[in-house]
Write a protein that holds these residues in place. Structure first.
Motif, PDB file in Angstrom:
ATOM      1  N   ASN A   1      50.432-106.365  26.001  1.00  0.00           N
ATOM      2  CA  ASN A   1      50.348-107.768  26.419  1.00  0.00           C
ATOM      3  C   ASN A   1      48.919-108.304  26.455  1.00  0.00           C
ATOM      4  O   ASN A   1      48.687-109.486  26.181  1.00  0.00           O
ATOM      5  CB  ASN A   1      50.959-107.958  27.811  1.00  0.00           C
ATOM      6  CG  ASN A   1      52.449-107.757  27.804  1.00  0.00           C
ATOM      7  OD1 ASN A   1      52.949-106.798  28.360  1.00  0.00           O
ATOM      8  ND2 ASN A   1      53.181-108.630  27.125  1.00  0.00           N
ATOM      9  N   GLY A   2      47.955-107.460  26.822  1.00  0.00           N
ATOM     10  CA  GLY A   2      46.587-107.965  26.957  1.00  0.00           C
ATOM     11  C   GLY A   2      45.634-106.864  27.374  1.00  0.00           C
ATOM     12  O   GLY A   2      45.998-105.691  27.395  1.00  0.00           O
ATOM     13  N   TYR A   3      44.383-107.258  27.715  1.00  0.00           N
ATOM     14  CA  TYR A   3      43.393-106.226  28.039  1.00  0.00           C
ATOM     15  C   TYR A   3      42.637-106.536  29.320  1.00  0.00           C
ATOM     16  O   TYR A   3      42.493-107.704  29.712  1.00  0.00           O
ATOM     17  CB  TYR A   3      42.415-106.032  26.875  1.00  0.00           C
ATOM     18  CG  TYR A   3      41.551-107.225  26.521  1.00  0.00           C
ATOM     19  CD1 TYR A   3      40.284-107.408  27.085  1.00  0.00           C
ATOM     20  CD2 TYR A   3      41.997-108.176  25.609  1.00  0.00           C
ATOM     21  CE1 TYR A   3      39.490-108.487  26.739  1.00  0.00           C
ATOM     22  CE2 TYR A   3      41.222-109.263  25.257  1.00  0.00           C
ATOM     23  CZ  TYR A   3      39.964-109.417  25.819  1.00  0.00           C
ATOM     24  OH  TYR A   3      39.188-110.499  25.487  1.00  0.00           O
ATOM     25  N   ILE A   4      42.168-105.458  29.961  1.00  0.00           N
ATOM     26  CA  ILE A   4      41.323-105.607  31.145  1.00  0.00           C
ATOM     27  C   ILE A   4      39.891-105.246  30.766  1.00  0.00           C
ATOM     28  O   ILE A   4      39.656-104.337  29.963  1.00  0.00           O
ATOM     29  CB  ILE A   4      41.801-104.711  32.322  1.00  0.00           C
ATOM     30  CG1 ILE A   4      42.016-103.258  31.877  1.00  0.00           C
ATOM     31  CG2 ILE A   4      43.072-105.267  32.946  1.00  0.00           C
ATOM     32  CD1 ILE A   4      42.224-102.271  33.012  1.00  0.00           C
ATOM     33  N   HIS A   5      38.938-105.968  31.371  1.00  0.00           N
ATOM     34  CA  HIS A   5      37.520-105.692  31.158  1.00  0.00           C
ATOM     35  C   HIS A   5      36.901-105.506  32.531  1.00  0.00           C
ATOM     36  O   HIS A   5      36.943-106.426  33.354  1.00  0.00           O
ATOM     37  CB  HIS A   5      36.866-106.865  30.417  1.00  0.00           C
ATOM     38  CG  HIS A   5      35.391-106.674  30.186  1.00  0.00           C
ATOM     39  ND1 HIS A   5      34.534-107.715  29.930  1.00  0.00           N
ATOM     40  CD2 HIS A   5      34.621-105.553  30.177  1.00  0.00           C
ATOM     41  CE1 HIS A   5      33.299-107.243  29.767  1.00  0.00           C
ATOM     42  NE2 HIS A   5      33.331-105.940  29.911  1.00  0.00           N
ATOM     43  N   ASP A   6      36.380-104.299  32.760  1.00  0.00           N
ATOM     44  CA  ASP A   6      35.753-104.027  34.055  1.00  0.00           C
ATOM     45  C   ASP A   6      34.331-103.523  33.793  1.00  0.00           C
ATOM     46  O   ASP A   6      34.127-102.336  33.491  1.00  0.00           O
ATOM     47  CB  ASP A   6      36.561-102.959  34.822  1.00  0.00           C
ATOM     48  CG  ASP A   6      36.088-102.822  36.259  1.00  0.00           C
ATOM     49  OD1 ASP A   6      34.960-103.286  36.550  1.00  0.00           O
ATOM     50  OD2 ASP A   6      36.838-102.266  37.081  1.00  0.00           O
TER      51      ASP A   6
ATOM     52  N   ASN B   1      46.916-100.791  12.730  1.00  0.00           N
ATOM     53  CA  ASN B   1      46.405-102.119  12.345  1.00  0.00           C
ATOM     54  C   ASN B   1      45.886-102.939  13.510  1.00  0.00           C
ATOM     55  O   ASN B   1      46.064-104.151  13.537  1.00  0.00           O
ATOM     56  CB  ASN B   1      47.504-102.918  11.610  1.00  0.00           C
ATOM     57  CG  ASN B   1      47.947-102.214  10.344  1.00  0.00           C
ATOM     58  OD1 ASN B   1      47.192-101.435   9.761  1.00  0.00           O
ATOM     59  ND2 ASN B   1      49.165-102.462   9.926  1.00  0.00           N
ATOM     60  N   GLU B   2      45.241-102.318  14.463  1.00  0.00           N
ATOM     61  CA  GLU B   2      44.750-103.112  15.595  1.00  0.00           C
ATOM     62  C   GLU B   2      43.300-103.559  15.424  1.00  0.00           C
ATOM     63  O   GLU B   2      42.865-104.469  16.122  1.00  0.00           O
ATOM     64  CB  GLU B   2      44.966-102.380  16.927  1.00  0.00           C
ATOM     65  CG  GLU B   2      44.522-100.936  16.935  1.00  0.00           C
ATOM     66  CD  GLU B   2      44.490-100.341  18.325  1.00  0.00           C
ATOM     67  OE1 GLU B   2      44.063-101.023  19.243  1.00  0.00           O
ATOM     68  OE2 GLU B   2      44.876 -99.173  18.480  1.00  0.00           O
ATOM     69  N   ILE B   3      42.538-102.942  14.503  1.00  0.00           N
ATOM     70  CA  ILE B   3      41.180-103.449  14.227  1.00  0.00           C
ATOM     71  C   ILE B   3      41.209-104.104  12.846  1.00  0.00           C
ATOM     72  O   ILE B   3      41.307-103.444  11.813  1.00  0.00           O
ATOM     73  CB  ILE B   3      40.118-102.326  14.265  1.00  0.00           C
ATOM     74  CG1 ILE B   3      40.073-101.701  15.663  1.00  0.00           C
ATOM     75  CG2 ILE B   3      38.753-102.869  13.881  1.00  0.00           C
ATOM     76  CD1 ILE B   3      38.934-100.729  15.891  1.00  0.00           C
TER      77      ILE B   3
ATOM     78  N   SER C   1      41.238 -99.039  23.435  1.00  0.00           N
ATOM     79  CA  SER C   1      42.457 -99.860  23.453  1.00  0.00           C
ATOM     80  C   SER C   1      43.650 -98.987  23.803  1.00  0.00           C
ATOM     81  O   SER C   1      43.649 -97.782  23.553  1.00  0.00           O
ATOM     82  CB  SER C   1      42.680-100.523  22.099  1.00  0.00           C
ATOM     83  OG  SER C   1      42.903 -99.530  21.134  1.00  0.00           O
ATOM     84  N   GLY C   2      44.684 -99.624  24.390  1.00  0.00           N
ATOM     85  CA  GLY C   2      45.873 -98.897  24.828  1.00  0.00           C
ATOM     86  C   GLY C   2      45.682 -98.385  26.244  1.00  0.00           C
ATOM     87  O   GLY C   2      44.565 -98.413  26.810  1.00  0.00           O
ATOM     88  N   SER C   3      46.784 -97.945  26.827  1.00  0.00           N
ATOM     89  CA  SER C   3      46.731 -97.334  28.165  1.00  0.00           C
ATOM     90  C   SER C   3      47.890 -96.347  28.261  1.00  0.00           C
ATOM     91  O   SER C   3      48.448 -96.124  29.317  1.00  0.00           O
ATOM     92  CB  SER C   3      46.837 -98.398  29.254  1.00  0.00           C
ATOM     93  OG  SER C   3      47.929 -99.264  28.992  1.00  0.00           O
ATOM     94  N   GLY C   4      48.232 -95.781  27.107  1.00  0.00           N
ATOM     95  CA  GLY C   4      49.279 -94.761  27.060  1.00  0.00           C
ATOM     96  C   GLY C   4      48.651 -93.387  27.120  1.00  0.00           C
ATOM     97  O   GLY C   4      47.540 -93.203  27.632  1.00  0.00           O
TER      98      GLY C   4
ATOM     99  N   GLY D   1      46.804-111.122  25.271  1.00  0.00           N
ATOM    100  CA  GLY D   1      46.570-110.868  23.837  1.00  0.00           C
ATOM    101  C   GLY D   1      45.680-109.656  23.669  1.00  0.00           C
ATOM    102  O   GLY D   1      44.847-109.375  24.530  1.00  0.00           O
ATOM    103  N   CYS D   2      45.888-108.922  22.552  1.00  0.00           N
ATOM    104  CA  CYS D   2      45.219-107.606  22.430  1.00  0.00           C
ATOM    105  C   CYS D   2      43.927-107.625  21.629  1.00  0.00           C
ATOM    106  O   CYS D   2      42.974-106.918  21.964  1.00  0.00           O
ATOM    107  CB  CYS D   2      46.169-106.624  21.768  1.00  0.00           C
ATOM    108  SG  CYS D   2      47.702-106.454  22.678  1.00  0.00           S
ATOM    109  N   SER D   3      43.869-108.423  20.553  1.00  0.00           N
ATOM    110  CA  SER D   3      42.764-108.234  19.603  1.00  0.00           C
ATOM    111  C   SER D   3      41.401-108.577  20.200  1.00  0.00           C
ATOM    112  O   SER D   3      40.376-108.055  19.760  1.00  0.00           O
ATOM    113  CB  SER D   3      43.016-109.044  18.336  1.00  0.00           C
ATOM    114  OG  SER D   3      43.137-110.401  18.682  1.00  0.00           O
TER     115      SER D   3
END
Ligand code: NDP
Length: 448
Positions: free
Chosen positions: A266-271, A325-327, A239-242, A306-308
């Motif tokens: 804002n959200g997530y990518i799945h590749d 607190n992301e999981i 998670s994250g892209s920093g 959305g992130c979760s």
């Protein structure tokens, strides 16, 4: 786990009374006290000499006004913080965070955790954290510069190369460190290693940028190897892209894993074909744009707002590298149901406590933040050493030291957990090993 020792129960009540409403700080202190209960029972002198009472009270909290002027000439006022938690084993050290979610509670809990983390690195650094509720997102370079200068106008009084050495954290990267350093130099006339994460042209260390993400993977690989597993051939979600996420993806991929998902706020990518990290770096590091742009040039990928939801993607290894607190418990249960066998924390406190308990109960290898992400601060301490020597090590030299430190941290916490009757519980092992070094130094230094 619940506190049983009556002294620790009373101490926890005092912490709650003294820090009303600071829920994150209270949760963190409770969790650490629970872990170190067997140490306290084995070493009554820690109670007699007041070490625990001093340990849960930050040495100093600085809170200040940060006024700055935007490009349109309008005045804004933010609030700045520096919490210097513990200096028993070295000068205070810990990052600065710029994000609207920053409060005294958040900074206090991060500083408390930082003390234990810094202790685990085996390097001579105490614990601190700082930041402001300023949001650098959407601000021009000049606005960020004016904010950083105003922030330093107060902070410089409280820091110094042998006293407190801040670094970056969320929202504080090379640009912000540069502006902060420039202002410190102007105010004090000193050219010294007062901040870490500096640019290479003015005292930065090679490999500092990569250190937290790489270190996370070195630690995790050692933990996996001890359990007969490895990154090689594993499917990984990050998670994250920093900063942390980017270099965790890079090292996990180098170690043979396939990383299939990343996110931003804002959200997530799945590749499923594996994340094209060069494309993510271009979007996030160069253009400072949103991760959803990735799908435009990657037909195999999808974007979800959305992130979760990122934790619903099937994976072997999860590396939460965004924020606290992301999981949630629900996310942890989904990871377990999907066969995930390792969760290792790149971010600070990304897994809520019931989720950690569920993962551990299910036999999932759990790498706690204060151990798993200590590579960043360890390399910052190596930057301090280089600054003191007026000398620079090569990338390979710093990377080799980082790897050695991370492997050492794994073995130190695994052995502490075993010695104090909680084998395999690396969270407890990290708290115990980190605390023991600080406590011994505090005992030696007396009531201060
Ligand atoms: P960055 O600011 O570089 O990156 C943070 C990333 O997390 C961004 O991609 C951001 O998205 C995303 N993010 C922020 N909030 C959320 C959210 N609520 N849900 C999902 N994603 C979110 O920070 P770092 O990479 O430096 O730090 C990440 C974590 O690692 C923090 O917990 C930090 O304390 C910890 N850490 C960092 C160290 C370091 O050396 N940098 C050292 C040790 C710990 P967006 O782009 O939308 O803002």
């Amino acid at each position: 786990m619940a506190l049983k020792n009556s002294y620790l129960c009373d101490l926890m009540k005092k912490v709650e009374q003294r820090n009303p409403g600071d829920t994150q700080f209270q949760i963190t202190v409770r969790s650490v006290l629970e872990s170190i209960e067997p140490v306290v029972e084995a070493r009554p002198e820690l109670i007699e000499k007041g070490v625990l009472e001093m340990f849960v009270e930050p040495e100093r909290i600085v809170k200040f006004r940060v006024p700055w002027v935007d490009d349109a000439g309008k005045v804004h006022v933010n609030r700045g913080y520096r919490v210097q938690s513990n200096s028993a084993i070295g000068p205070y050290k810990g990052g600065l965070r710029l994000h609207p979610s920053v409060t005294e509670d958040i900074v206090k809990f991060l500083a408390f955790e930082q003390t234990l983390k810094n202790s685990l690195t085996t390097l001579p650094i105490g614990g601190a954290k700082g930041g402001s509720d300023f949001d650098p997102k959407g601000k021009s370079d000049m606005e960020v510069m004016r904010f950083c200068q105003s922030f330093m106008n107060e902070l410089y009084r409280h820091i110094g190369p042998d006293c407190d050495v801040p670094a970056g954290d969320i929202g504080v990267g090379a640009r912000e460190i540069g502006y902060l350093y420039g202002q410190y130099k102007k105010l004090t006339g000193q050219y010294c290693g007062v901040l870490t994460g500096k640019g290479l042209s003015y005292g930065g260390s090679l490999a500092r940028t990569q250190a937290t993400g790489y270190g996370l993977c070195y630690f995790t690989e050692e933990m996996l190897n001890a359990a007969g597993k490895s990154f090689k051939g594993a499917t990984v979600v990050v998670s994250g892209s920093g900063n942390v996420a980017t270099y965790a993806v890079e090292k996990a991929t180098q170690l043979g894993a396939k990383v299939v998902a990343m996110s931003d706020s804002n959200g997530y990518i799945h590749d499923p074909d594996g994340i094209d990290l060069a494309a993510v770096k271009q979007i996030k590091e160069v253009r400072r744009a949103r991760i959803k742009e990735y799908v435009a040039n990657h037909p195999s990928a999808t974007y979800t707002e959305g992130c979760s939801g990122i934790w619903t993607i099937k994976c072997d290894i999860a590396l939460p590298c965004a924020t606290q607190n992301e999981i949630s418990l629900e996310s942890a249960q989904t990871l377990i149901a999907n066969g995930c066998y390792c969760v290792s924390e790149g971010a600070n406190m990304p897994t809520v406590i019931p989720a950690i308990e569920a993962l551990q109960a299910a036999g999932v290898l759990f790498g706690p933040a204060k151990a798993a992400n200590a590579g960043g601060v360890a390399t910052s301490a190596l930057e301090m050493s280089q600054n003191s020597m007026r000398y620079s090590w090569t990338f390979e030299e710093v990377d080799a030291k980082l790897k050695q430190i991370m492997v050492g941290i794994y073995h130190n916490i695994a052995s502490a957990a075993k010695t104090y009757g909680c084998e395999g519980n690396f969270e407890a092992g990290a708290n115990i090993a980190g605390f023991l070094k600080v406590a011994d130094a505090m005992l030696a230094q007396g009531v201060c």
